[in-house]
Design an enzyme around this catalytic site. Sequence first.
Site, PDB file in Angstrom:
ATOM      1  CE  LYS A   1      -4.054  -1.903   0.052  1.00 24.56           C
ATOM      2  NZ  LYS A   1      -5.039  -1.658  -0.993  1.00 24.56           N
TER       3      LYS A   1
ATOM      4  CB  SER B   1      -3.905 -10.900   1.581  1.00 26.56           C
ATOM      5  OG  SER B   1      -2.766 -10.109   1.774  1.00 26.56           O
TER       6      SER B   1
END
Lengths: 93, 301
Positions: free
Chosen positions: B40, B257
């Site tokens: 991110k 994830s």
Amino acid sequence: MSVNLLIPTALRGFTNGQSQLELTGATVKELLSDLAQKHPDIAPHLFDETGAVRSFVNIFVESKNIKNLNGLDTSVNPGQTVTLVPSIAGGRS
Amino acid sequence: MNIADLIGHTPLVSLEPLAAPKGARVFAKAEFLNPSGSVKDRAAKAMIQAGLDLGLYGPDKILIDATSGNTGVAYAMIGAALGRQVTLYMPGNANFERKALIKAYGAKIVDTDPLEGSDGAYTAVKNESEKNPEKYFFPNQYNNPANPLAHYKTTGPEIWEQTEGKITHFINSLGTSGTFVGTARFLKEKNLSVKTYIVQPDSPFHGIEGTKHMASTIKPDIYDLTLVDGEEKVSTNEAIAVAKRLAREVGLLVGVSSGANVAAALRLAKSLDPAATVVTILGDTGARYLSEGIWGDSPES
């Protein structure tokens, strides 16, 4: 008088869009059995193949996590609120 | 030099120890090595830079956005380096490490209803931003074209160079969809025959942090379905099991994830010719999940 179960948005597709359900049961286990009976499609999302609650599902009786109480044998009283919350916050679940 | 200058240029690691003997080669982009610990950083940096360039992020404005955690940590880190205030809207059940990290960088957190998940946080921050537009810079990561553009300009070209143009398949899970969309778009422009796959949780109610079950949630504006050549479904249990194997068998301590991505990439690679090259993303560090006890207390668990 029944117990109030709050349903997260991710599971409302299996409860005809309802955000809370009035269910009966003297323990969390009985309450979830009642849920699975009334909304059978929800069951595989909450329980694994052995019938145990999936590891990432947290269940609260009022504000207390049943992991810190008696697990699925935690007793529930009429009028109380039980909440299903995933242990994570990604996506909408 | 600023901390944001250290974002990107992550290594591409081989997952050969886990791959099937006769399948395709599998590589993963080590995005957890970005300075705030997740992929991110790339989108947060690009959206903040775009806000500064367009004059939307004035010195007196507070950055606000919705996040399940990793983008929030990235905003908080970059905001600290810029000396700006950051306030993040997060579902109350976001995990302990993410909240602690965000606070460590000096940012503020507004808790939203855990039952409403990320969609609830998004709705809350959108309302607040619309009420007081003069007060805030709202990058809106789900709808900001600078998010996928960051991956089109950096992640995609890095993967292309690191595989010497040999990548045949890219596969990744979706949060905002920014990483998938930007990377897939670049790779397909370089070579139209590159196939790009999404990873999806097998249930709308899952434990793969930061990933979106597309069929049951608000679709991000930046999502581009035309880039999707196929889909692999992964269960939470499989994602956790593969995250454990990555730590114990390859020394890669990554999050759930990443476990989902690698599980899907390995399955895809098994069905492909050995000449194929599959690339996926290791989105965040496993250190961010220690409080959840997923690695257990013993090697058997």
